[in-house]
Design a protein around this motif. Structure first.
Motif, PDB file in Angstrom:
ATOM      1  N   HIS A  55       0.764  -1.187  -0.111  1.00  0.00           N
ATOM      2  CA  HIS A  55      -0.174  -0.102  -0.040  1.00  0.00           C
ATOM      3  C   HIS A  55       0.813   1.273   0.127  1.00  0.00           C
ATOM      4  CE1 HIS A  55      -3.191  -2.872   1.114  1.00  0.00           C
ATOM      5  NE2 HIS A  55      -2.370  -3.143   2.173  1.00  0.00           N
ATOM      6  N   VAL A  56       2.236   1.277  -0.325  1.00  0.00           N
ATOM      7  CA  VAL A  56       2.791   2.216  -0.472  1.00  0.00           C
ATOM      8  C   VAL A  56       2.698   3.358  -1.729  1.00  0.00           C
ATOM      9  CG1 VAL A  56       5.388   3.192  -0.633  1.00  0.00           C
ATOM     10  CG2 VAL A  56       4.853   1.290   0.537  1.00  0.00           C
ATOM     11  N   LYS A  57       2.495   4.514  -1.225  1.00  0.00           N
ATOM     12  CA  LYS A  57       2.409   5.537  -2.349  1.00  0.00           C
ATOM     13  C   LYS A  57       3.321   6.597  -2.268  1.00  0.00           C
ATOM     14  CE  LYS A  57      -2.877   5.404  -1.317  1.00  0.00           C
ATOM     15  NZ  LYS A  57      -3.897   6.137  -1.037  1.00  0.00           N
ATOM     16  N   SER A  58       3.281   7.506  -3.153  1.00  0.00           N
ATOM     17  CA  SER A  58       4.308   8.590  -3.202  1.00  0.00           C
ATOM     18  C   SER A  58       4.408   9.403  -1.926  1.00  0.00           C
ATOM     19  CB  SER A  58       4.192   9.496  -4.420  1.00  0.00           C
ATOM     20  OG  SER A  58       2.856  10.379  -4.436  1.00  0.00           O
ATOM     21  N   ASN A  59       3.467   9.479  -1.481  1.00  0.00           N
ATOM     22  CA  ASN A  59       3.174  10.523   0.038  1.00  0.00           C
ATOM     23  C   ASN A  59       3.408   9.390   1.339  1.00  0.00           C
ATOM     24  OD1 ASN A  59       0.573   9.349  -0.454  1.00  0.00           O
ATOM     25  ND2 ASN A  59      -0.493  11.156   0.605  1.00  0.00           N
ATOM     26  N   SER A  60       3.836   8.324   1.106  1.00  0.00           N
ATOM     27  CA  SER A  60       3.983   7.366   2.167  1.00  0.00           C
ATOM     28  C   SER A  60       5.241   7.708   3.027  1.00  0.00           C
ATOM     29  CB  SER A  60       4.244   5.900   1.742  1.00  0.00           C
ATOM     30  OG  SER A  60       2.957   5.470   1.086  1.00  0.00           O
ATOM     31  N   ARG A  61       5.310   7.684   4.338  1.00  0.00           N
ATOM     32  CA  ARG A  61       6.240   7.884   5.208  1.00  0.00           C
ATOM     33  C   ARG A  61       6.188   6.746   6.259  1.00  0.00           C
ATOM     34  NH1 ARG A  61       9.572  12.604   5.616  1.00  0.00           N
ATOM     35  NH2 ARG A  61      10.803  10.881   7.124  1.00  0.00           N
ATOM     36  N   LEU A  62       6.984   6.522   7.142  1.00  0.00           N
ATOM     37  CA  LEU A  62       6.999   5.731   8.224  1.00  0.00           C
ATOM     38  C   LEU A  62       6.779   6.679   9.345  1.00  0.00           C
ATOM     39  CD1 LEU A  62       9.724   3.207   7.778  1.00  0.00           C
ATOM     40  CD2 LEU A  62       7.449   3.028   7.228  1.00  0.00           C
ATOM     41  N   GLY A  63       5.867   6.585  10.185  1.00  0.00           N
ATOM     42  CA  GLY A  63       5.315   7.443  11.186  1.00  0.00           C
ATOM     43  C   GLY A  63       6.602   7.760  12.177  1.00  0.00           C
ATOM     44  N   CYS A  64       7.138   6.584  12.528  1.00  0.00           N
ATOM     45  CA  CYS A  64       8.317   6.533  13.439  1.00  0.00           C
ATOM     46  C   CYS A  64       9.484   7.267  13.296  1.00  0.00           C
ATOM     47  CB  CYS A  64       8.615   4.794  13.937  1.00  0.00           C
ATOM     48  SG  CYS A  64       9.415   4.201  12.552  1.00  0.00           S
ATOM     49  N   GLN A  65       9.492   7.629  11.657  1.00  0.00           N
ATOM     50  CA  GLN A  65      10.732   8.571  11.419  1.00  0.00           C
ATOM     51  C   GLN A  65      10.308   9.803  11.173  1.00  0.00           C
ATOM     52  OE1 GLN A  65      13.660   6.766  11.158  1.00  0.00           O
ATOM     53  NE2 GLN A  65      12.314   5.279  11.993  1.00  0.00           N
ATOM     54  N   ILE A  66       9.062  10.487  11.796  1.00  0.00           N
ATOM     55  CA  ILE A  66       8.684  11.816  11.756  1.00  0.00           C
ATOM     56  C   ILE A  66       8.578  12.217  13.220  1.00  0.00           C
ATOM     57  CG2 ILE A  66       6.977  13.331  11.064  1.00  0.00           C
ATOM     58  CD1 ILE A  66       6.208  11.702   8.972  1.00  0.00           C
ATOM     59  N   PRO A  67       9.588  13.019  13.825  1.00  0.00           N
ATOM     60  CA  PRO A  67       9.643  13.518  15.114  1.00  0.00           C
ATOM     61  C   PRO A  67       8.670  14.492  15.243  1.00  0.00           C
ATOM     62  CG  PRO A  67      11.547  14.229  13.818  1.00  0.00           C
ATOM     63  CD  PRO A  67      10.809  13.490  12.877  1.00  0.00           C
TER      64      PRO A  67
END
Ligand code: FES
Length: 84
Positions: A55-67
């Motif tokens: 389900h990866v999209k161009s706007n995907s991020r891992l929440g744990c990598q966003i402080p």
């Protein structure tokens, strides 16, 4: 409190597993960013994990990598579907 987006979601009992505890090794914290704000680039570990995730999209991020920071004020995120 030095938390990341995955940890905040979990603290509010949102359906985020965070299986690896924030080490960019599971993708169970994937989110879609629905804002024009820029929260930095995916790091190498994050990019590698998202390469293997569903389900990866161009706007995907891992929440744990966003402080969590004041830059997130007003930002909109969507939790990605579970991996299975
Ligand atoms: S909690 Fe495992 S990749 Fe984010």
């Amino acid at each position: 409190m030095n938390m990341n987006l995955m940890e905040v979601c979990k603290s509010y009992d949102l359906p985020v597993e965070g299986v690896c505890g924030g080490m960019a090794m599971c993708a169970s914290c994937q989110v879609y960013i629905h804002t024009d704000k820029h929260f930095g680039e995916r790091n190498d570990d994050e990019e590698a994990m998202l390469d293997e995730a569903y389900h990866v999209k161009s706007n995907s991020r891992l929440g744990c990598q966003i402080p969590i920071s004041t830059e997130l004020e007003g930002a909109e995120f969507e939790l990605a579907p579970e991996e299975s």
